[in-house]
Scaffold this active site. Structure first.
Site, PDB file in Angstrom:
ATOM      1  N   LYS A  35       1.437  13.995   5.217  1.00  0.00           N
ATOM      2  CA  LYS A  35       0.410  13.239   4.499  1.00  0.00           C
ATOM      3  C   LYS A  35       0.619  13.383   2.985  1.00  0.00           C
ATOM      4  O   LYS A  35       0.573  12.395   2.240  1.00  0.00           O
ATOM      5  CB  LYS A  35      -0.948  13.795   4.903  1.00  0.00           C
ATOM      6  CG  LYS A  35      -2.089  12.831   4.740  1.00  0.00           C
ATOM      7  CD  LYS A  35      -3.305  13.480   5.389  1.00  0.00           C
ATOM      8  CE  LYS A  35      -4.536  12.688   5.225  1.00  0.00           C
ATOM      9  NZ  LYS A  35      -5.710  13.401   5.708  1.00  0.00           N
ATOM     10  N   GLU A 151     -21.736  13.743  -0.813  1.00  0.00           N
ATOM     11  CA  GLU A 151     -21.237  12.403  -1.161  1.00  0.00           C
ATOM     12  C   GLU A 151     -22.041  11.357  -0.397  1.00  0.00           C
ATOM     13  O   GLU A 151     -22.499  11.612   0.715  1.00  0.00           O
ATOM     14  CB  GLU A 151     -19.735  12.284  -0.861  1.00  0.00           C
ATOM     15  CG  GLU A 151     -19.334  12.528   0.597  1.00  0.00           C
ATOM     16  CD  GLU A 151     -19.490  11.337   1.495  1.00  0.00           C
ATOM     17  OE1 GLU A 151     -19.509  10.216   0.960  1.00  0.00           O
ATOM     18  OE2 GLU A 151     -19.604  11.522   2.720  1.00  0.00           O
ATOM     19  N   PHE A 152     -22.191  10.195  -1.023  1.00  0.00           N
ATOM     20  CA  PHE A 152     -22.928   9.104  -0.367  1.00  0.00           C
ATOM     21  C   PHE A 152     -22.065   7.853  -0.322  1.00  0.00           C
ATOM     22  O   PHE A 152     -22.537   6.746  -0.549  1.00  0.00           O
ATOM     23  CB  PHE A 152     -24.241   8.831  -1.117  1.00  0.00           C
ATOM     24  CG  PHE A 152     -25.148  10.031  -1.217  1.00  0.00           C
ATOM     25  CD1 PHE A 152     -25.913  10.414  -0.126  1.00  0.00           C
ATOM     26  CD2 PHE A 152     -25.217  10.783  -2.383  1.00  0.00           C
ATOM     27  CE1 PHE A 152     -26.757  11.531  -0.200  1.00  0.00           C
ATOM     28  CE2 PHE A 152     -26.055  11.893  -2.462  1.00  0.00           C
ATOM     29  CZ  PHE A 152     -26.822  12.266  -1.374  1.00  0.00           C
ATOM     30  N   ARG A 154     -19.960   4.828   1.095  1.00  0.00           N
ATOM     31  CA  ARG A 154     -19.835   4.024   2.314  1.00  0.00           C
ATOM     32  C   ARG A 154     -18.381   3.606   2.464  1.00  0.00           C
ATOM     33  O   ARG A 154     -17.746   3.217   1.477  1.00  0.00           O
ATOM     34  CB  ARG A 154     -20.673   2.747   2.208  1.00  0.00           C
ATOM     35  CG  ARG A 154     -22.152   2.940   2.391  1.00  0.00           C
ATOM     36  CD  ARG A 154     -22.907   1.729   1.943  1.00  0.00           C
ATOM     37  NE  ARG A 154     -22.612   1.424   0.547  1.00  0.00           N
ATOM     38  CZ  ARG A 154     -22.878   0.275  -0.062  1.00  0.00           C
ATOM     39  NH1 ARG A 154     -23.420  -0.717   0.621  1.00  0.00           N
ATOM     40  NH2 ARG A 154     -22.594   0.081  -1.328  1.00  0.00           N
ATOM     41  N   LYS A 207     -28.675  15.110   2.003  1.00  0.00           N
ATOM     42  CA  LYS A 207     -27.620  14.301   2.631  1.00  0.00           C
ATOM     43  C   LYS A 207     -27.984  13.952   4.084  1.00  0.00           C
ATOM     44  O   LYS A 207     -27.944  12.788   4.495  1.00  0.00           O
ATOM     45  CB  LYS A 207     -26.292  15.061   2.571  1.00  0.00           C
ATOM     46  CG  LYS A 207     -25.159  14.434   3.342  1.00  0.00           C
ATOM     47  CD  LYS A 207     -24.784  13.070   2.799  1.00  0.00           C
ATOM     48  CE  LYS A 207     -23.904  12.292   3.730  1.00  0.00           C
ATOM     49  NZ  LYS A 207     -22.510  12.393   3.507  1.00  0.00           N
ATOM     50  N   PHE A 252     -30.262  -2.112   4.622  1.00  0.00           N
ATOM     51  CA  PHE A 252     -30.206  -1.423   5.916  1.00  0.00           C
ATOM     52  C   PHE A 252     -31.309  -1.873   6.867  1.00  0.00           C
ATOM     53  O   PHE A 252     -31.838  -1.113   7.659  1.00  0.00           O
ATOM     54  CB  PHE A 252     -30.184   0.113   5.732  1.00  0.00           C
ATOM     55  CG  PHE A 252     -28.801   0.574   5.368  1.00  0.00           C
ATOM     56  CD1 PHE A 252     -28.255   0.232   4.138  1.00  0.00           C
ATOM     57  CD2 PHE A 252     -28.013   1.284   6.259  1.00  0.00           C
ATOM     58  CE1 PHE A 252     -26.954   0.589   3.799  1.00  0.00           C
ATOM     59  CE2 PHE A 252     -26.711   1.650   5.936  1.00  0.00           C
ATOM     60  CZ  PHE A 252     -26.191   1.299   4.702  1.00  0.00           C
ATOM     61  N   LEU A 253     -31.628  -3.157   6.758  1.00  0.00           N
ATOM     62  CA  LEU A 253     -32.592  -3.761   7.691  1.00  0.00           C
ATOM     63  C   LEU A 253     -31.929  -4.934   8.397  1.00  0.00           C
ATOM     64  O   LEU A 253     -32.593  -5.899   8.747  1.00  0.00           O
ATOM     65  CB  LEU A 253     -33.824  -4.253   6.916  1.00  0.00           C
ATOM     66  CG  LEU A 253     -34.983  -3.282   6.714  1.00  0.00           C
ATOM     67  CD1 LEU A 253     -36.159  -3.978   6.071  1.00  0.00           C
ATOM     68  CD2 LEU A 253     -35.425  -2.641   8.039  1.00  0.00           C
ATOM     69  N   GLY A 256     -28.204  -5.710  14.428  1.00  0.00           N
ATOM     70  CA  GLY A 256     -26.840  -5.934  14.905  1.00  0.00           C
ATOM     71  C   GLY A 256     -26.531  -5.032  16.065  1.00  0.00           C
ATOM     72  O   GLY A 256     -27.447  -4.585  16.773  1.00  0.00           O
ATOM     73  N   CYS A 263     -20.363   8.959  10.077  1.00  0.00           N
ATOM     74  CA  CYS A 263     -21.488   9.764   9.561  1.00  0.00           C
ATOM     75  C   CYS A 263     -22.772   9.696  10.376  1.00  0.00           C
ATOM     76  O   CYS A 263     -23.274  10.727  10.823  1.00  0.00           O
ATOM     77  CB  CYS A 263     -21.794   9.357   8.128  1.00  0.00           C
ATOM     78  SG  CYS A 263     -20.526   9.892   6.985  1.00  0.00           S
TER      79      CYS A 263
HETATM   80  C1  UDX Z   1     -22.744   5.995   5.696  1.00  0.00           C
HETATM   81  C2  UDX Z   1     -23.735   6.130   4.528  1.00  0.00           C
HETATM   82  O1  UDX Z   1     -24.213   4.840   4.149  1.00  0.00           O
HETATM   83  C3  UDX Z   1     -23.095   6.847   3.358  1.00  0.00           C
HETATM   84  O2  UDX Z   1     -24.023   7.018   2.318  1.00  0.00           O
HETATM   85  C4  UDX Z   1     -22.628   8.187   3.886  1.00  0.00           C
HETATM   86  O3  UDX Z   1     -22.204   9.043   2.933  1.00  0.00           O
HETATM   87  C5  UDX Z   1     -21.590   7.983   4.981  1.00  0.00           C
HETATM   88  O4  UDX Z   1     -22.209   7.263   6.030  1.00  0.00           O
HETATM   89  P1  UDX Z   1     -20.738   4.393   6.383  1.00  0.00           P
HETATM   90  O5  UDX Z   1     -20.730   5.153   7.677  1.00  0.00           O
HETATM   91  O6  UDX Z   1     -19.454   4.149   5.695  1.00  0.00           O
HETATM   92  O7  UDX Z   1     -21.705   5.105   5.313  1.00  0.00           O
HETATM   93  O8  UDX Z   1     -21.355   2.947   6.702  1.00  0.00           O
HETATM   94  P2  UDX Z   1     -22.724   2.168   6.456  1.00  0.00           P
HETATM   95  O9  UDX Z   1     -22.461   1.010   5.596  1.00  0.00           O
HETATM   96  O10 UDX Z   1     -23.802   3.084   6.051  1.00  0.00           O
HETATM   97  O11 UDX Z   1     -23.005   1.620   7.934  1.00  0.00           O
HETATM   98  C6  UDX Z   1     -23.210   2.500   9.035  1.00  0.00           C
HETATM   99  C7  UDX Z   1     -23.502   1.734  10.288  1.00  0.00           C
HETATM  100  O12 UDX Z   1     -24.750   1.062  10.192  1.00  0.00           O
HETATM  101  C8  UDX Z   1     -22.493   0.627  10.619  1.00  0.00           C
HETATM  102  O13 UDX Z   1     -22.249   0.616  11.997  1.00  0.00           O
HETATM  103  C9  UDX Z   1     -23.170  -0.640  10.152  1.00  0.00           C
HETATM  104  O14 UDX Z   1     -22.714  -1.791  10.821  1.00  0.00           O
HETATM  105  C10 UDX Z   1     -24.613  -0.329  10.505  1.00  0.00           C
HETATM  106  N1  UDX Z   1     -25.600  -1.090   9.726  1.00  0.00           N
HETATM  107  C11 UDX Z   1     -25.729  -0.883   8.384  1.00  0.00           C
HETATM  108  C12 UDX Z   1     -26.429  -1.995  10.380  1.00  0.00           C
HETATM  109  O15 UDX Z   1     -26.332  -2.178  11.596  1.00  0.00           O
HETATM  110  N2  UDX Z   1     -27.376  -2.646   9.656  1.00  0.00           N
HETATM  111  C13 UDX Z   1     -27.541  -2.466   8.321  1.00  0.00           C
HETATM  112  O16 UDX Z   1     -28.434  -3.114   7.741  1.00  0.00           O
HETATM  113  C14 UDX Z   1     -26.677  -1.580   7.661  1.00  0.00           C
END
Ligand code: UDX
Length: 432
Positions: A35, A151-152, A154, A207, A252-253, A256, A263
């Site tokens: 890597k 960390e937050f 995405r 977190k 996040f509303l 789906g 995470c």
């Molecule tokens: C997440 C957190 O958002 C981030 O802050 C953290 O540090 C790591 O985990 P990530 O897993 O990359 O990030 O994806 P995210 O965009 O949060 O989506 C997570 C899941 O939720 C996905 O399966 C996505 O499709 C779903 N989702 C998200 C929905 O179904 N509806 C939404 O409105 C938003």
């Protein structure tokens, strides 16, 4: 500032590259020699838009380097970020912290001057206390400070999230470490990011609580979507109507498939495990996990009904199989539940994903990867829009179908139902 990122997975690599781009000298360490060698050649092992270009640029201008020598890298650095994985323990629900503690032991013998040791990995409350205990066995407490800085990021938006974070959380009661951390993040604070300094334990919990809350929000709207389907209401109107209330917020509303990724599934389980340890019942999060686990079953039931419960030999196409768009990550993607279940029932499945072939389906009967949307939908009975890639947002189904009318199941509500129906397709979406 000389920074050392331990672990070149998602968190370590993205943060390391971005810190280098902010002008720091960064060394990214990993025990995987292949890597490290590939990274030196400019090959980034993860799919993250913009990351490769930024890594190459900073490697060339010598602000970013890669190494397998953890001890030397720690000795040469002032700030050490622990960014190794904290997966769910096999057969359990708590976080496996073995990598964290292995790395801590190695760091312990390399503290040659004052260093800040930071957990960027997602770690349960009190992990920082444990790290401090381990380090103080060999070192004077004045020589190091253990800080939590979750960390937050995405996936798919990580560089943007790093550069324009809503907040930067630093968990420490140590004034000296707090000052250094604020200074490190000052380029982002001056662009408007909120900076919050809390106790270390609080930062660790922020977190988990954030991820559990976001998972709850998604699960909540998914359940409301089920009710909308039965009552002839469009869930998107509900999301907008709720989201306009500033106390709720619109993000996040989106209804789906089940939430997935590296995470939410892992962190919701881990926070319950921590709460159990402290004899606290997180009943809301427990229901969220249960509801999310049931989500794929609900969507599968709808698929059976769409196909009049006759799955055998039905040609089903999945457009997108990753857990969300702009990533090649398959971890806990709902497609990993749906595709095997349909294949077991005799369906013939083709899938197309912009990030290509997926090993996860290699052993399944009648599941094949196709190189284009066109190849994937050819002669399909049902086309499932599983992931919201831009590639799938303006498909001309009429041209693709060449007269054949397949059923479309839009699990991400990407299309206007009336427009697709006008073209003569049977169209189903979520929460409508
Ligand atoms: C997440 C957190 O958002 C981030 O802050 C953290 O540090 C790591 O985990 P990530 O897993 O990359 O990030 O994806 P995210 O965009 O949060 O989506 C997570 C899941 O939720 C996905 O399966 C996505 O499709 C779903 N989702 C998200 C929905 O179904 N509806 C939404 O409105 C938003």
């Amino acid at each position: 500032m000389k920074l050392c990122m331990i672990g070149t997975g998602y968190v370590g690599l993205v943060s390391g590259v971005c810190f280098a781009d902010l002008g720091n000298e960064v060394i990214c360490v990993d025990k995987d020699l292949n890597k490290i060698n590939s990274l030196k050649k400019g090959k980034v092992p993860i799919y993250e838009p913009g990351l490769s270009e930024l890594a190459i640029k900073n490697y060339r201008n010598k602000r970013l380097n890669f190494s397998t020598d953890l001890k030397k890298s720690v000795k040469d650095s002032d700030i050490i970020f622990i960014c190794v994985g904290t997966p769910t323990k096999k057969g359990g629900s708590s976080a496996d912290l073995s990598q964290i503690y292995n790395v801590t032991n190695e760091i312990s013998s390399s503290i040659n001057r004052f260093k800040i040791i930071i957990t960027k990995s997602t770690v349960p409350v009190t992990t920082g206390d444990e790290i401090e205990k381990i380090l103080s066995r060999k070192n004077n407490k004045k020589k190091f400070s253990v800080v939590s800085n979750p960390e937050f990021l995405r996936e798919g938006e990580a560089i943007r999230d790093f550069s324009y974070p809503d907040r930067i959380v630093i968990g420490t009661n140590d004034k000296k470490a707090g000052k250094i951390m604020k200074n490190l993040y000052s380029p982002l604070i001056s662009k408007g990011a909120s900076y919050l300094q809390t106790s270390r334990r609080a930062a660790e919990l922020i977190k988990y609580a954030s991820n559990a809350f976001l998972a709850t929000k998604i699960t909540f709207i998914n359940e409301i979507a089920n009710l909308c389907e039965k009552t002839g209401i469009n869930v998107e109107d509900i999301s907008i109507g709720m989201g306009l209330d500033k106390r709720i917020g619109s993000r996040f509303l989106r209804a789906g498939p089940a939430y997935g990724g590296s995470c939410f599934p892992k962190d919701t389980k881990a926070i319950i495990s921590t709460a159990d340890k402290f004899k606290t019942n997180l009943s809301v999060v427990k229901s969220v996990i249960k509801s999310n686990e049931n989500r794929s079953k609900i969507l599968l039931d709808r698929i059976y009904r769409m196909l009049n419960k006759k799955i055998k030999n039905k040609k089903i196409t999945f457009l997108g199989v990753t857990f969300k768009a702009n990533t090649d990550d398959m971890r806990d993607s709902s497609s990993l539940k749906m595709i095997p279940s349909l294949s077991k029932k005799g369906a013939i499945i083709k899938y197309f994903d912009p990030t290509g072939y997926k090993n996860e389906f290699s052993k399944l009967k009648n599941v094949t990867n196709k190189a284009s949307i066109k190849d994937a939908v050819q002669s399909a009975d049902l086309v499932i829009l599983h992931t919201e890639w831009n590639d799938f947002k303006s498909i001309n189904f009429k041209n693709l179908a060449k007269g054949k009318k397949f059923i479309i199941f839009d699990m991400r509500n990407l299309y206007s139902s009336s427009k697709i129906k006008q073209q003569g397709f049977k169209y189903y979406s979520v929460g409508k």
